[in-house]
Design a protein around this motif. Structure first.
Motif, PDB file in Angstrom:
ATOM      1  N   LEU A  90       1.010  -1.468  -0.008  1.00 27.01           N
ATOM      2  CA  LEU A  90      -0.029   0.152  -0.439  1.00 27.01           C
ATOM      3  C   LEU A  90       0.912   1.296  -0.416  1.00 27.01           C
ATOM      4  O   LEU A  90       1.100   1.972   1.004  1.00 27.01           O
ATOM      5  CB  LEU A  90      -0.855  -0.014   1.266  1.00 27.01           C
ATOM      6  CG  LEU A  90      -1.955  -1.035   1.235  1.00 27.01           C
ATOM      7  CD1 LEU A  90      -2.444  -1.131   2.887  1.00 27.01           C
ATOM      8  CD2 LEU A  90      -2.870  -1.056   0.432  1.00 27.01           C
ATOM      9  N   TYR A 134      -2.232  -4.807   7.984  1.00 26.72           N
ATOM     10  CA  TYR A 134      -2.882  -4.696   6.127  1.00 26.72           C
ATOM     11  C   TYR A 134      -1.569  -4.432   5.423  1.00 26.72           C
ATOM     12  O   TYR A 134      -0.883  -3.739   5.810  1.00 26.72           O
ATOM     13  CB  TYR A 134      -3.828  -4.104   5.959  1.00 26.72           C
ATOM     14  CG  TYR A 134      -5.227  -3.761   7.117  1.00 26.72           C
ATOM     15  CD1 TYR A 134      -5.502  -4.652   6.455  1.00 26.72           C
ATOM     16  CD2 TYR A 134      -5.360  -3.470   8.340  1.00 26.72           C
ATOM     17  CE1 TYR A 134      -7.326  -4.918   6.901  1.00 26.72           C
ATOM     18  CE2 TYR A 134      -6.853  -3.516   9.181  1.00 26.72           C
ATOM     19  CZ  TYR A 134      -7.808  -4.375   8.191  1.00 26.72           C
ATOM     20  OH  TYR A 134      -9.082  -4.578   8.551  1.00 26.72           O
ATOM     21  N   SER A 135      -1.814  -5.506   4.202  1.00 27.42           N
ATOM     22  CA  SER A 135      -1.095  -5.541   3.623  1.00 27.42           C
ATOM     23  C   SER A 135      -1.649  -4.627   2.320  1.00 27.42           C
ATOM     24  O   SER A 135      -2.799  -4.647   2.253  1.00 27.42           O
ATOM     25  CB  SER A 135       0.345  -5.945   3.085  1.00 27.42           C
ATOM     26  OG  SER A 135       0.615  -5.264   2.295  1.00 27.42           O
ATOM     27  N   GLY A 136      -1.212  -4.425   1.492  1.00 23.12           N
ATOM     28  CA  GLY A 136      -1.904  -4.761  -0.277  1.00 23.12           C
ATOM     29  C   GLY A 136      -0.945  -4.414  -1.437  1.00 23.12           C
ATOM     30  O   GLY A 136       0.199  -4.616  -2.348  1.00 23.12           O
ATOM     31  N   GLN A 186      -6.006   1.761  -5.484  1.00 22.26           N
ATOM     32  CA  GLN A 186      -4.779   0.736  -4.122  1.00 22.26           C
ATOM     33  C   GLN A 186      -6.455  -0.661  -3.663  1.00 22.26           C
ATOM     34  O   GLN A 186      -7.460  -0.245  -3.671  1.00 22.26           O
ATOM     35  CB  GLN A 186      -4.932   1.234  -3.438  1.00 22.26           C
ATOM     36  CG  GLN A 186      -3.356   1.703  -3.420  1.00 22.26           C
ATOM     37  CD  GLN A 186      -2.732   2.714  -2.450  1.00 22.26           C
ATOM     38  OE1 GLN A 186      -3.842   3.531  -0.547  1.00 22.26           O
ATOM     39  NE2 GLN A 186      -0.886   2.482  -1.760  1.00 22.26           N
ATOM     40  N   LYS A 234      -6.591  -3.118  -0.312  1.00 21.02           N
ATOM     41  CA  LYS A 234      -6.147  -3.449   0.610  1.00 21.02           C
ATOM     42  C   LYS A 234      -6.414  -5.039   0.808  1.00 21.02           C
ATOM     43  O   LYS A 234      -7.279  -5.371   0.972  1.00 21.02           O
ATOM     44  CB  LYS A 234      -7.096  -2.861   1.920  1.00 21.02           C
ATOM     45  CG  LYS A 234      -5.935  -2.181   3.543  1.00 21.02           C
ATOM     46  CD  LYS A 234      -6.914  -1.732   4.423  1.00 21.02           C
ATOM     47  CE  LYS A 234      -6.344  -0.905   5.108  1.00 21.02           C
ATOM     48  NZ  LYS A 234      -7.349  -0.115   6.175  1.00 21.02           N
TER      49      LYS A 234
END
Length: 194
Positions: free
Chosen positions: A117, A137-139, A157, A159
């Motif tokens: 992210l 969280y990432s993404g 983006q 998530k």
């Protein structure tokens, strides 16, 4: 989407260095009726890139440049892009940094997908860094390419939750699935807003 009906598909080049899983999802997307792009060229800096097999399968022109001399390679790439009337470049796991001059010539027409992210975790080893920092969280992010690494304007983006059981590899697989969905959406978004 309505704007796209009746318009000619935008000639697109995909730049890869590895397995080409995002390339494959973009090819499949490009073959759908609603897609605004047609992939005319696959460019790689790695003659052993697994993704190049897709060029043969889908009958897409491919070009390989060794990048030993970046300015020479870029000069030839620009010539190929011009000859193939390319209007959009999608970087999909392309492990070379393009020069400022190259980017300027295609300003606003080069996209990249990054497995974090952004602006968090630019550069490499993204998933390991996310795990080490115990992020919840990432993404993934699709962004315009500018002369700074992973710093161009964000288009879209997605998530992804990081579970306690995730390691760098499992997180990579989880995010990759989302990348395959996000990249086509980002392409549609920018091309319907032209």
């Amino acid at each position: 989407m309505a704007k796209l009906i009746g318009l000619k598909k935008v000639k697109t080049a995909i730049f890869i260095s590895g397995t080409g899983s995002n390339l494959e999802s973009l090819i499949k997307f490009s073959l759908s009726k609603n897609s605004p792009i047609k992939i005319n060229l696959i460019v790689s800096n790695n003659s052993k890139a697994k993704g190049l097999e897709l060029a043969k399968i889908f009958k897409i022109k491919k070009k390989i440049y060794n990048f030993k001399n970046k300015s020479v390679s870029e000069k030839f790439i620009l010539k190929d892009l011009k000859n193939n009337e390319i209007r959009l470049i999608c970087l999909a796991g392309f492990m070379k940094i393009l020069s400022k001059d190259f980017i300027k010539r295609f300003k606003g027409k080069i996209l990249n997908i990054h497995p974090s992210l952004l602006p968090k975790y630019r550069g490499l080893d993204t998933h390991a860094r996310v795990i080490n920092n115990k992020e919840k969280y990432s993404g993934c992010t699709v962004h315009y390419v500018n002369s700074k690494l992973d710093a161009g304007r964000i288009i879209l983006q997605k998530k992804v939750r990081v579970s306690k059981r995730d390691n760098a590899e499992s997180l990579k697989i989880k995010i990759l699935k989302q990348e395959h969905k996000l990249y086509p959406k980002a392409v549609i978004k920018i091309l319907t807003n032209l």
